[in-house]
Design an enzyme around this catalytic site. Structure first.
Site, PDB file in Angstrom:
ATOM      1  N   HIS A 305       0.848  -1.183   0.000  1.00 56.74           N
ATOM      2  CA  HIS A 305       0.000   0.000   0.000  1.00 56.74           C
ATOM      3  C   HIS A 305       0.882   1.231   0.000  1.00 56.74           C
ATOM      4  CE1 HIS A 305      -3.140   2.828   1.184  1.00 56.74           C
ATOM      5  NE2 HIS A 305      -3.970   1.923   0.719  1.00 56.74           N
ATOM      6  N   ASP A 363      -7.903  -5.592   0.308  1.00 56.94           N
ATOM      7  CA  ASP A 363      -8.364  -6.419  -0.810  1.00 56.94           C
ATOM      8  C   ASP A 363      -7.936  -7.872  -0.714  1.00 56.94           C
ATOM      9  OD1 ASP A 363      -9.716  -4.411  -2.078  1.00 56.94           O
ATOM     10  OD2 ASP A 363      -7.926  -3.656  -3.069  1.00 56.94           O
TER      11      ASP A 363
HETATM   12  N1  CMC Z   1       3.874  -7.378  -4.838  1.00 62.57           N
HETATM   13  C1  CMC Z   1       5.206  -7.384  -5.053  1.00 62.57           C
HETATM   14  N2  CMC Z   1       5.997  -6.320  -4.926  1.00 62.57           N
HETATM   15  C2  CMC Z   1       5.408  -5.174  -4.586  1.00 62.57           C
HETATM   16  C3  CMC Z   1       4.029  -5.082  -4.338  1.00 62.57           C
HETATM   17  C4  CMC Z   1       3.249  -6.235  -4.463  1.00 62.57           C
HETATM   18  N3  CMC Z   1       1.955  -6.223  -4.253  1.00 62.57           N
HETATM   19  N4  CMC Z   1       3.717  -3.809  -4.009  1.00 62.57           N
HETATM   20  C5  CMC Z   1       4.867  -3.113  -4.050  1.00 62.57           C
HETATM   21  N5  CMC Z   1       5.880  -3.956  -4.378  1.00 62.57           N
HETATM   22  C6  CMC Z   1       7.300  -3.611  -4.468  1.00 62.57           C
HETATM   23  C7  CMC Z   1       7.617  -2.755  -5.693  1.00 62.57           C
HETATM   24  O1  CMC Z   1       7.927  -3.551  -6.793  1.00 62.57           O
HETATM   25  C8  CMC Z   1       8.790  -1.953  -5.175  1.00 62.57           C
HETATM   26  O2  CMC Z   1       9.921  -2.781  -5.165  1.00 62.57           O
HETATM   27  P1  CMC Z   1      11.383  -2.165  -5.537  1.00 62.57           P
HETATM   28  O3  CMC Z   1      11.640  -1.117  -4.499  1.00 62.57           O
HETATM   29  O4  CMC Z   1      12.308  -3.312  -5.456  1.00 62.57           O
HETATM   30  O5  CMC Z   1      11.242  -1.596  -6.912  1.00 62.57           O
HETATM   31  C9  CMC Z   1       8.453  -1.701  -3.707  1.00 62.57           C
HETATM   32  O6  CMC Z   1       7.613  -2.804  -3.326  1.00 62.57           O
HETATM   33  C10 CMC Z   1       7.746  -0.395  -3.452  1.00 62.57           C
HETATM   34  O7  CMC Z   1       6.574  -0.384  -4.245  1.00 62.57           O
HETATM   35  P2  CMC Z   1       5.978   0.868  -4.963  1.00 62.57           P
HETATM   36  O8  CMC Z   1       5.426   0.430  -6.294  1.00 62.57           O
HETATM   37  O9  CMC Z   1       6.938   2.007  -4.927  1.00 62.57           O
HETATM   38  O10 CMC Z   1       4.798   1.208  -4.001  1.00 62.57           O
HETATM   39  P3  CMC Z   1       3.607   2.160  -4.324  1.00 62.57           P
HETATM   40  O11 CMC Z   1       3.334   2.879  -3.073  1.00 62.57           O
HETATM   41  O12 CMC Z   1       3.849   2.992  -5.537  1.00 62.57           O
HETATM   42  O13 CMC Z   1       2.442   1.132  -4.695  1.00 62.57           O
HETATM   43  C11 CMC Z   1       0.512  -0.199  -4.608  1.00 62.57           C
HETATM   44  C12 CMC Z   1       1.371   0.828  -3.866  1.00 62.57           C
HETATM   45  C13 CMC Z   1      -0.766  -0.448  -3.791  1.00 62.57           C
HETATM   46  C14 CMC Z   1       0.108   0.354  -5.978  1.00 62.57           C
HETATM   47  C15 CMC Z   1       1.336  -1.506  -4.768  1.00 62.57           C
HETATM   48  O14 CMC Z   1       1.716  -1.991  -3.500  1.00 62.57           O
HETATM   49  C16 CMC Z   1       0.557  -2.568  -5.536  1.00 62.57           C
HETATM   50  O15 CMC Z   1       0.518  -2.526  -6.766  1.00 62.57           O
HETATM   51  N6  CMC Z   1      -0.079  -3.559  -4.813  1.00 62.57           N
HETATM   52  C17 CMC Z   1      -0.863  -4.562  -5.463  1.00 62.57           C
HETATM   53  C18 CMC Z   1      -2.216  -3.989  -5.844  1.00 62.57           C
HETATM   54  C19 CMC Z   1      -3.113  -3.816  -4.642  1.00 62.57           C
HETATM   55  O16 CMC Z   1      -3.263  -4.722  -3.825  1.00 62.57           O
HETATM   56  N7  CMC Z   1      -3.781  -2.648  -4.575  1.00 62.57           N
HETATM   57  C20 CMC Z   1      -4.763  -2.374  -3.556  1.00 62.57           C
HETATM   58  C21 CMC Z   1      -4.383  -1.252  -2.637  1.00 62.57           C
HETATM   59  S1  CMC Z   1      -5.489  -1.202  -1.202  1.00 62.57           S
HETATM   60  C22 CMC Z   1      -7.027  -0.798  -1.852  1.00 62.57           C
HETATM   61  C23 CMC Z   1      -7.106   0.561  -2.402  1.00 62.57           C
HETATM   62  O17 CMC Z   1      -6.888   1.520  -1.651  1.00 62.57           O
HETATM   63  O18 CMC Z   1      -7.384   0.688  -3.594  1.00 62.57           O
END
Ligand code: CMC
Length: 429
Positions: A305, A363
């Site tokens: 998240h 989720d």
């Molecule tokens: N699985 C694997 N790796 C992940 C995941 C995941 N679900 N989420 C983040 N990472 C990794 C990402 O690849 C990055 O790694 P590195 O630093 O090595 O490049 C690191 O963790 C930081 O991630 P980020 O992309 O910078 O984090 P963000 O804050 O931009 O993304 C997120 C947040 C929710 C978009 C992401 O965690 C994600 O895509 N999760 C899966 C989708 C999901 O479950 N979304 C629902 C969110 S809760 C409901 C809502 O509010 O909508």
């Protein structure tokens, strides 16, 4: 909001004092509004990782501690003790209602649940296999073509009516989107039922049989709605605020929010999370799946998240709801629930996830719960949209009622071509 010692920025030999704003809770905020005028420079923050886009009194999140408060009340307490409609009142008005305040509010929501008869023609314009989120986006936007008497955003009473209409009509629209996809007749709302009973009946009742609400499923539905009711300035809420900042009507703004919510990184993740669990299928396949996540072939949906760097407090309640619902529908040993619990255990002990502070979000368990209640995966994000409508509308109202409100207009770091002269097509080559 008290002030403290200003922050200072030194840019091209010039020192500029920037006021620091203090909220009730959470980090201090450096007010950069005059930065451009004083330095001729912008700040750069795509994805808004360090930017507070507004001042708000509605929801507070401490992502490090896993805290979520609505108007100061912890989400766990609301999920356990409140009802969705009471939480709606709280989000909209700032305080929990007295009995005398709640009765007319509930009555107003109940009496706005019906749709204009002509509205139903919209549904038959869609293909039967249309994604219900596509239908929701179109249908909610179309509300502005039906309720002309509540479109004046400068009129307090009209704002209130449109808020009630949206909260009331979303279940009816969502249930119709579902009924249309399965080829069953639409079920009209029944005023003697509660908000969640009514919604489940509109989804699952058929004319050939009497519908008897199941109290455990009704409670779970209501709790799922509470858990999704608001979540501070997330992508869809910011979309609603941005759309609303131009003066667009509330129905159009909520349609914009629904469109944003649909994406798999946001509300669409609940659908993706269940599909992922189905794909994994059995606990034995988890290590292979985790290896794929680490090799960055795909993400572990329902994990991670932007704000929570700890267990999402909504996921704790959702896991408990999944347990109760599976027990109620006689599916206690549901293989997907077993896969989810095992996957969670393995991920929480794996260095890859620990290092990145990746924990289950709301989720992760919502799909299992909704599926056990009888909803197809395509309806999951629709249910999220239904519940989040109150948050969107509360945030929209707060923005409209802020005397300092301005149209949202971010700037950019331009990296395209410099100015050049037009060349006619015969001379290009
Ligand atoms: N699985 C694997 N790796 C992940 C995941 C995941 N679900 N989420 C983040 N990472 C990794 C990402 O690849 C990055 O790694 P590195 O630093 O090595 O490049 C690191 O963790 C930081 O991630 P980020 O992309 O910078 O984090 P963000 O804050 O931009 O993304 C997120 C947040 C929710 C978009 C992401 O965690 C994600 O895509 N999760 C899966 C989708 C999901 O479950 N979304 C629902 C969110 S809760 C409901 C809502 O509010 O909508």
């Amino acid at each position: 909001m008290s002030q403290t010692t200003p922050a200072q920025i030194n840019f091209e030999g010039k020192a500029v004092d920037l006021p620091v704003m203090k909220g009730t809770l959470g980090p201090d905020v450096i007010d950069i509004r005059k930065l451009y005028a004083e330095t001729d420079a912008f700040t750069y923050d795509p994805g808004f990782t360090s930017t507070a886009s507004c001042e708000s009194k509605i929801t507070f999140i401490d992502g490090d501690k896993g805290v979520l408060l609505h108007r100061g009340y912890p989400i766990g307490q609301l999920a356990e003790k409140s009802s969705f409609l009471e939480t709606c009142y709280l989000l909209l008005h700032g305080e929990l209602p007295t009995a005398a305040e709640f009765e007319p509010f509930e009555n107003s929501i109940t009496r706005h649940t019906m749709l204009h008869e002509q509205f139903d023609k919209f549904f038959s314009g869609f293909r039967r296999d249309a994604h219900p989120m596509a239908i929701m986006t179109g249908a909610v936007g179309a509300l502005s073509a039906f309720y002309h008497d509540s479109l004046d955003i400068h009129d307090l009473k009209q704002r209130e009516i449109s808020a009630h209409r949206l909260i009331a009509k979303m279940p009816t629209i969502a249930a119709r989107a579902y009924k249309y996809s399965v080829g069953q007749p639409f079920v009209h709302p029944l005023n003697k039922l509660s908000y969640s009973e009514n919604f489940l009946r509109m989804c699952f009742a058929v004319p050939a049989e009497e519908y008897v609400p199941n109290p455990i499923l009704t409670k779970a539905m209501d709790r799922i709605f509470i858990l999704h009711a608001d979540h501070e300035q997330n992508a869809s809420t910011s979309t609603v605020r941005l759309a609303g900042s131009s003066g667009a009507n509330p129905f159009a703004c909520i349609a914009a929010g629904i469109a944003c919510l649909w994406g798999p990184s946001h509300g669409g993740a609940n659908e993706e999370a269940l599909n992922m669990l189905k794909e994994i299928g059995t606990p034995e396949r988890i290590p292979e799946f985790i290896a794929g996540v680490k090799a960055r072939k795909y993400k572990l949906m329902g994990f991670g998240h932007r704000v929570y760097k700890n267990y999402d407090p909504r996921a704790t309640v959702m896991k408990q709801s999944a347990d109760e619902v599976l027990e109620a529908v006689g599916d206690k040993n549901d293989p997907l629930f077993q896969v989810a619990k095992e996957l969670e255990k393995i991920a929480l002990n794996d260095e890859f996830f620990i290092e990145r502070k990746l924990y289950p979000n709301v989720d992760f368990y919502s799909g299992i719960t909704l599926s056990a209640m009888g909803f197809p995966t395509t309806m999951f994000t629709v249910l999220f949209a239904l519940a989040r409508t109150v948050g969107w509308i509360a945030q929209w109202k707060e923005m409209i009622e802020d005397p300092g409100q301005k149209i949202g207009r971010p700037r950019q770091l331009y990296t395209g071509a410099g100015q050049r002269d037009y060349v006619s097509i015969s001379q290009r080559g």
